[in-house]
Motif scaffolding. Structure first.
Motif, PDB file in Angstrom:
ATOM      1  N   ASP A 120      10.889   1.066   0.779  1.00  0.00           N
ATOM      2  CA  ASP A 120      11.276   2.329   1.436  1.00  0.00           C
ATOM      3  C   ASP A 120      12.144   3.192   0.524  1.00  0.00           C
ATOM      4  O   ASP A 120      12.043   4.416   0.536  1.00  0.00           O
ATOM      5  N   MET A 121      12.989   2.549  -0.275  1.00  0.00           N
ATOM      6  CA  MET A 121      13.863   3.311  -1.168  1.00  0.00           C
ATOM      7  C   MET A 121      13.050   4.082  -2.194  1.00  0.00           C
ATOM      8  O   MET A 121      13.319   5.243  -2.479  1.00  0.00           O
TER       9      MET A 121
ATOM     10  N   PHE B 247      20.641  13.164  -1.796  1.00  0.00           N
ATOM     11  CA  PHE B 247      19.580  12.672  -0.913  1.00  0.00           C
ATOM     12  C   PHE B 247      19.286  11.195  -1.177  1.00  0.00           C
ATOM     13  O   PHE B 247      19.187  10.385  -0.243  1.00  0.00           O
ATOM     14  N   VAL B 248      19.136  10.830  -2.453  1.00  0.00           N
ATOM     15  CA  VAL B 248      18.825   9.440  -2.809  1.00  0.00           C
ATOM     16  C   VAL B 248      19.983   8.513  -2.427  1.00  0.00           C
ATOM     17  O   VAL B 248      19.761   7.428  -1.881  1.00  0.00           O
TER      18      VAL B 248
ATOM     19  N   ILE C  91       0.839  -1.197   0.000  1.00  0.00           N
ATOM     20  CA  ILE C  91       0.000   0.000   0.000  1.00  0.00           C
ATOM     21  C   ILE C  91       0.878   1.251   0.000  1.00  0.00           C
ATOM     22  O   ILE C  91       0.596   2.228  -0.700  1.00  0.00           O
ATOM     23  N   SER C  92       1.951   1.209   0.772  1.00  0.00           N
ATOM     24  CA  SER C  92       2.882   2.334   0.823  1.00  0.00           C
ATOM     25  C   SER C  92       3.497   2.596  -0.555  1.00  0.00           C
ATOM     26  O   SER C  92       3.584   3.743  -1.005  1.00  0.00           O
ATOM     27  N   LEU C  93       3.907   1.531  -1.224  1.00  0.00           N
ATOM     28  CA  LEU C  93       4.496   1.667  -2.555  1.00  0.00           C
ATOM     29  C   LEU C  93       3.467   2.188  -3.553  1.00  0.00           C
ATOM     30  O   LEU C  93       3.771   3.050  -4.383  1.00  0.00           O
TER      31      LEU C  93
ATOM     32  N   GLY D 171      12.954   7.632  -0.691  1.00  0.00           N
ATOM     33  CA  GLY D 171      14.184   8.090  -1.328  1.00  0.00           C
ATOM     34  C   GLY D 171      13.905   8.724  -2.670  1.00  0.00           C
ATOM     35  O   GLY D 171      14.163   9.910  -2.887  1.00  0.00           O
ATOM     36  N   VAL D 172      13.287   7.954  -3.567  1.00  0.00           N
ATOM     37  CA  VAL D 172      13.048   8.429  -4.935  1.00  0.00           C
ATOM     38  C   VAL D 172      11.891   9.424  -4.993  1.00  0.00           C
ATOM     39  O   VAL D 172      12.004  10.484  -5.624  1.00  0.00           O
TER      40      VAL D 172
END
Length: 196
Positions: free
Chosen positions: A61-62, A90-91, A1-3, A66-67
């Motif tokens: 999470d990345m 940052f990434v 769901i997060s993705l 991140g992206v």
């Protein structure tokens, strides 16, 4: 769901719907607060399933933390060479942060962490951007043309604290609830109140 939320956020960003993109980022963070709690309730998991869970969590999470923030910053105007360098920094810091976390999780299998050690993060958790970014976004109309400078500073500051090895106490349930309420208030301000 997060993705799913993060991919939706990137698509919203590409179409210029920045409020929705920031909302998706915040929702990704909300989902991430519960994945560990759900996983720990699954006591019948094999070691392979536990390792798989760690890997898939970090990969998601990345993308999510991140992206996605880097894409939002780019679309919001951080497109100069210096701005792109900030996004790349940052990434990269996010990748290092997650790789270090995975390494620590692997080491726990051979050498379990002490009870005291389990109470702390090493460095700033990558999900922190889901709290910081909405707060920074509130100032985009106030700062107008200078907002990209604030975005760049945010990326550099947060990225640096991702890779800085310091101990940060993990929040209890009451603190997590307070953080959720705070981010909800920030999002309400962004969508309805426009206090800044």
């Amino acid at each position: 769901i997060s993705l799913f939320c993060s991919i939706a956020g990137m698509l919203f960003t590409v179409n210029g719907w920045y409020k929705m993109a920031v909302l998706c980022l915040a929702l990704s963070g909300l989902c991430d607060m519960f994945d560990g709690k759900i996983a720990r309730r699954k006591t019948d998991r094999t070691d392979d399933e536990k390792c798989f869970g760690i890997q898939i969590d970090s990969l998601c999470d990345m993308v999510c933390f991140g992206v996605t923030p880097a894409v939002i910053c780019y679309q919001m105007g951080l497109k100069s060479v210096a701005g792109i360098c900030c996004e790349i920094f940052f990434v990269l810091c996010g990748v290092i942060r997650l790789a270090y976390f995975n390494m620590l999780e692997e080491l726990k299998h051979s050498k379990p962490a002490s009870a005291d050690e389990k109470k702390y993060y090493h460095g700033l958790p990558i999900t922190s951007i889901t709290i910081i970014f909405p707060v920074v976004y509130m100032f985009h109309t106030l700062l107008d043309g200078h907002f990209t400078i604030l975005l760049a500073v945010m990326l550099l500051f947060v990225g640096f604290f991702y890779i800085l090895d310091f101990r940060l106490k993990k929040p209890g349930n009451a603190v997590v609830a307070a953080i959720m309420a705070f981010v909800a208030l920030v999002m309400l301000n962004i969508f309805f109140f426009h206090l800044f």
